[in-house]
Design an enzyme around this catalytic site. Structure first.
Site, PDB file in Angstrom:
ATOM      1  N   ARG A 113     -25.270  72.944   8.302  1.00 35.58           N
ATOM      2  CA  ARG A 113     -25.041  71.479   8.205  1.00 35.58           C
ATOM      3  C   ARG A 113     -23.611  71.187   7.774  1.00 35.58           C
ATOM      4  O   ARG A 113     -22.910  70.393   8.384  1.00 35.58           O
ATOM      5  CB  ARG A 113     -26.034  70.858   7.205  1.00 35.58           C
ATOM      6  N   MET A 114     -23.160  71.853   6.688  1.00 40.67           N
ATOM      7  CA  MET A 114     -21.791  71.618   6.235  1.00 40.67           C
ATOM      8  C   MET A 114     -20.781  72.288   7.153  1.00 40.67           C
ATOM      9  O   MET A 114     -19.714  71.736   7.415  1.00 40.67           O
ATOM     10  CB  MET A 114     -21.624  72.142   4.795  1.00 40.67           C
ATOM     11  N   GLU A 155     -21.186  83.265  11.348  1.00 42.91           N
ATOM     12  CA  GLU A 155     -22.573  82.968  10.981  1.00 42.91           C
ATOM     13  C   GLU A 155     -23.214  84.266  10.503  1.00 42.91           C
ATOM     14  O   GLU A 155     -22.642  85.343  10.663  1.00 42.91           O
ATOM     15  CB  GLU A 155     -23.343  82.378  12.167  1.00 42.91           C
ATOM     16  N   GLY A 186     -17.901  75.680  -1.665  1.00 42.17           N
ATOM     17  CA  GLY A 186     -18.804  74.574  -2.001  1.00 42.17           C
ATOM     18  C   GLY A 186     -20.228  75.025  -2.236  1.00 42.17           C
ATOM     19  O   GLY A 186     -21.084  74.216  -2.590  1.00 42.17           O
ATOM     20  N   THR A 210     -23.604  76.135  -3.758  1.00 42.41           N
ATOM     21  CA  THR A 210     -24.185  75.878  -5.079  1.00 42.41           C
ATOM     22  C   THR A 210     -25.355  76.838  -5.300  1.00 42.41           C
ATOM     23  O   THR A 210     -25.766  77.563  -4.386  1.00 42.41           O
ATOM     24  CB  THR A 210     -24.679  74.427  -5.211  1.00 42.41           C
ATOM     25  N   ALA A 221     -16.126  73.686  -6.205  1.00 45.54           N
ATOM     26  CA  ALA A 221     -16.672  72.428  -6.735  1.00 45.54           C
ATOM     27  C   ALA A 221     -18.104  72.268  -6.256  1.00 45.54           C
ATOM     28  O   ALA A 221     -18.430  72.603  -5.112  1.00 45.54           O
ATOM     29  CB  ALA A 221     -15.827  71.240  -6.272  1.00 45.54           C
ATOM     30  N   HIS A 273     -32.325  64.959  -2.548  1.00 44.59           N
ATOM     31  CA  HIS A 273     -31.698  65.620  -1.400  1.00 44.59           C
ATOM     32  C   HIS A 273     -32.730  65.866  -0.305  1.00 44.59           C
ATOM     33  O   HIS A 273     -33.936  65.826  -0.555  1.00 44.59           O
ATOM     34  CB  HIS A 273     -31.101  66.974  -1.809  1.00 44.59           C
ATOM     35  N   HIS A 274     -32.232  66.226   0.870  1.00 42.43           N
ATOM     36  CA  HIS A 274     -33.061  66.580   2.028  1.00 42.43           C
ATOM     37  C   HIS A 274     -33.976  67.763   1.708  1.00 42.43           C
ATOM     38  O   HIS A 274     -33.704  68.554   0.798  1.00 42.43           O
ATOM     39  CB  HIS A 274     -32.155  66.925   3.206  1.00 42.43           C
ATOM     40  N   LYS A 279     -32.918  71.709   1.255  1.00 41.77           N
ATOM     41  CA  LYS A 279     -32.063  72.218   0.171  1.00 41.77           C
ATOM     42  C   LYS A 279     -32.829  73.269  -0.626  1.00 41.77           C
ATOM     43  O   LYS A 279     -33.999  73.076  -0.951  1.00 41.77           O
ATOM     44  CB  LYS A 279     -31.610  71.066  -0.734  1.00 41.77           C
TER      45      LYS A 279
HETATM   46  P1  NAD Z   1     -27.163  75.242   5.694  1.00 43.73           P
HETATM   47  O1  NAD Z   1     -28.325  76.159   5.457  1.00 43.73           O
HETATM   48  O2  NAD Z   1     -27.297  74.169   6.714  1.00 43.73           O
HETATM   49  O3  NAD Z   1     -25.860  76.109   6.090  1.00 43.73           O
HETATM   50  C1  NAD Z   1     -25.527  77.347   5.520  1.00 43.73           C
HETATM   51  C2  NAD Z   1     -25.120  78.246   6.684  1.00 43.73           C
HETATM   52  O4  NAD Z   1     -24.593  79.468   6.149  1.00 43.73           O
HETATM   53  C3  NAD Z   1     -26.319  78.622   7.576  1.00 43.73           C
HETATM   54  O5  NAD Z   1     -26.016  78.291   8.920  1.00 43.73           O
HETATM   55  C4  NAD Z   1     -26.447  80.117   7.372  1.00 43.73           C
HETATM   56  O6  NAD Z   1     -26.914  80.798   8.514  1.00 43.73           O
HETATM   57  C5  NAD Z   1     -25.013  80.500   7.029  1.00 43.73           C
HETATM   58  N1  NAD Z   1     -24.887  81.800   6.372  1.00 43.73           N
HETATM   59  C6  NAD Z   1     -25.707  82.363   5.451  1.00 43.73           C
HETATM   60  N2  NAD Z   1     -25.270  83.599   5.134  1.00 43.73           N
HETATM   61  C7  NAD Z   1     -24.151  83.805   5.865  1.00 43.73           C
HETATM   62  C8  NAD Z   1     -23.242  84.906   5.981  1.00 43.73           C
HETATM   63  N3  NAD Z   1     -23.395  86.032   5.266  1.00 43.73           N
HETATM   64  N4  NAD Z   1     -22.184  84.773   6.815  1.00 43.73           N
HETATM   65  C9  NAD Z   1     -22.007  83.659   7.534  1.00 43.73           C
HETATM   66  N5  NAD Z   1     -22.844  82.591   7.484  1.00 43.73           N
HETATM   67  C10 NAD Z   1     -23.902  82.668   6.657  1.00 43.73           C
HETATM   68  O7  NAD Z   1     -26.807  74.638   4.277  1.00 43.73           O
HETATM   69  P2  NAD Z   1     -25.821  73.397   3.948  1.00 43.73           P
HETATM   70  O8  NAD Z   1     -26.631  72.164   3.779  1.00 43.73           O
HETATM   71  O9  NAD Z   1     -24.672  73.398   4.888  1.00 43.73           O
HETATM   72  O10 NAD Z   1     -25.345  73.807   2.490  1.00 43.73           O
HETATM   73  C11 NAD Z   1     -24.671  75.040   2.252  1.00 43.73           C
HETATM   74  C12 NAD Z   1     -24.305  75.128   0.777  1.00 43.73           C
HETATM   75  O11 NAD Z   1     -23.339  74.121   0.475  1.00 43.73           O
HETATM   76  C13 NAD Z   1     -25.478  74.903  -0.195  1.00 43.73           C
HETATM   77  O12 NAD Z   1     -25.305  75.734  -1.314  1.00 43.73           O
HETATM   78  C14 NAD Z   1     -25.316  73.450  -0.584  1.00 43.73           C
HETATM   79  O13 NAD Z   1     -25.880  73.136  -1.837  1.00 43.73           O
HETATM   80  C15 NAD Z   1     -23.815  73.351  -0.633  1.00 43.73           C
HETATM   81  N6  NAD Z   1     -23.256  71.993  -0.503  1.00 43.73           N
HETATM   82  C16 NAD Z   1     -22.183  71.735  -1.290  1.00 43.73           C
HETATM   83  C17 NAD Z   1     -21.547  70.518  -1.174  1.00 43.73           C
HETATM   84  C18 NAD Z   1     -20.306  70.288  -2.009  1.00 43.73           C
HETATM   85  O14 NAD Z   1     -19.676  69.227  -1.889  1.00 43.73           O
HETATM   86  N7  NAD Z   1     -19.905  71.263  -2.827  1.00 43.73           N
HETATM   87  C19 NAD Z   1     -22.011  69.552  -0.274  1.00 43.73           C
HETATM   88  C20 NAD Z   1     -23.102  69.864   0.538  1.00 43.73           C
HETATM   89  C21 NAD Z   1     -23.712  71.110   0.420  1.00 43.73           C
END
Ligand code: NAD
Length: 265
Positions: free
Chosen positions: A12-13, A33, A96, A98, A120, A153-154, A157
């Site tokens: 997602r991010m 990925e 980012g 968490t 952060a 959150h969604h 999470k």
């Molecule tokens: P998500 O599950 O949609 O995306 C994470 C991606 O990382 C997945 O596509 C997954 O396959 C990939 N991944 C996992 N292990 C990997 C690896 N070894 N190599 C490459 N890719 C890998 O999750 P998301 O909603 O995008 O959130 C990701 C993280 O970011 C969470 O910890 C979330 O809490 C955090 N987050 C932080 C902020 C911020 O502002 N700091 C904002 C949103 C989300």
């Protein structure tokens, strides 16, 4: 031109980060990925909905071309592996992710002790402003005001409370000059007894596609103050992370957060 690698580019991010990088006119040098992902081989730009960038998603970070900054929003275990790569190559890192446990966070920081890193729990400008407001409010609204943090959150999470909710709890503790770990209350169930004076409570909602909502409440007899932030689009985090990456280019090694980037210490 600054060159950036996005790990977890199909997430997602990750997709929003690819859009934000292209939107700033910066170069996406590589995109990864997790091994086994069915997104391997897809073009990172196409996946982000902005047309081909000629950057295929691969599962080997080592195979990515040289870059200035690595942006990582994945999982704690993955971020630790990415940190080892960044430490070996001297690459700057914006993180980012968490949900780190205390030992994971300790390892993460020691692996990256020679690198320049921005980490952060929330990259939005609004949340970082909000943290400052909460710290200030907690200086004035002492323990006679009950501090409670509610976050939503969604449903996908995986960590709770959110990193942002924890950052808000720490802001309350800093404002009150108390130990956060001693005051935090994460669960209430059954016969809990009365609320402990001075405690900092957390409530968590996981539902639907909520991007991120946080309220810090200070409640006393006769009045209530609520400081609330609502994120409606992940681009707010992605744009903040890209801003951090640009800022990081000019920094020497050290661990920074968004307050440094925004000059809001
Ligand atoms: P998500 O599950 O949609 O995306 C994470 C991606 O990382 C997945 O596509 C997954 O396959 C990939 N991944 C996992 N292990 C990997 C690896 N070894 N190599 C490459 N890719 C890998 O999750 P998301 O909603 O995008 O959130 C990701 C993280 O970011 C969470 O910890 C979330 O809490 C955090 N987050 C932080 C902020 C911020 O502002 N700091 C904002 C949103 C989300």
């Amino acid at each position: 031109m600054m060159r950036i690698i996005v790990v977890g580019a199909g997430g997602r991010m990750g997709r929003n980060l690819v859009r934000a990088i292209a939107g700033e006119g910066l170069e996406l040098a590589g995109a990864t990925e997790r091994p086994g992902s069915d997104l391997l081989g897809r073009d990172a730009g196409e996946l982000a909905g902005i047309g081909s960038l000629d950057v295929p998603i691969i599962d080997e970070l080592q195979q990515c071309p040289q870059a200035d900054v690595l942006i990582d929003f994945t999982l704690p275990e993955s971020s630790l592996a990415h940190a080892r790569f960044a430490a070996g190559s001297g690459m700057r890192m914006v993180v980012g992710t968490t949900g780190f446990t205390a030992p994971q966070l300790h390892d993460f920081k020691s692996i990256l002790s020679e690198n320049a890193v921005v980490m952060a729990a929330n990259f939005s400008i609004g949340v970082n402003l909000t943290l400052g407001l909460i710290r200030r409010a907690a200086e004035v609204l002492d323990e006679s005001y009950d501090a409670e943090i509610i976050e939503a959150h969604h449903k996908a999470k995986v960590d709770a409370p959110s990193g942002t909710a924890l950052a808000m709890g720490r802001a309350v503790a800093e404002g009150r000059a108390v130990d956060f770990n001693e005051q935090a209350v994460y669960t209430r169930h059954g016969h809990t007894g009365q609320r402990e004076n001075g405690s900092i409570g957390f409530s968590v909602i996981r539902a639907g596609d909520i991007v991120g909502e946080h309220t810090t409440m200070f409640a006393a007899a006769g009045e209530r103050v609520e400081i609330r932030h609502v994120a409606t689009d992940r681009m707010t985090f992605a744009n903040g992370a890209v801003r951090a990456a640009k800022w990081l280019q000019h920094q020497s090694s050290g661990f920074y957060d968004m307050c440094h980037v925004l000059d809001m210490q």
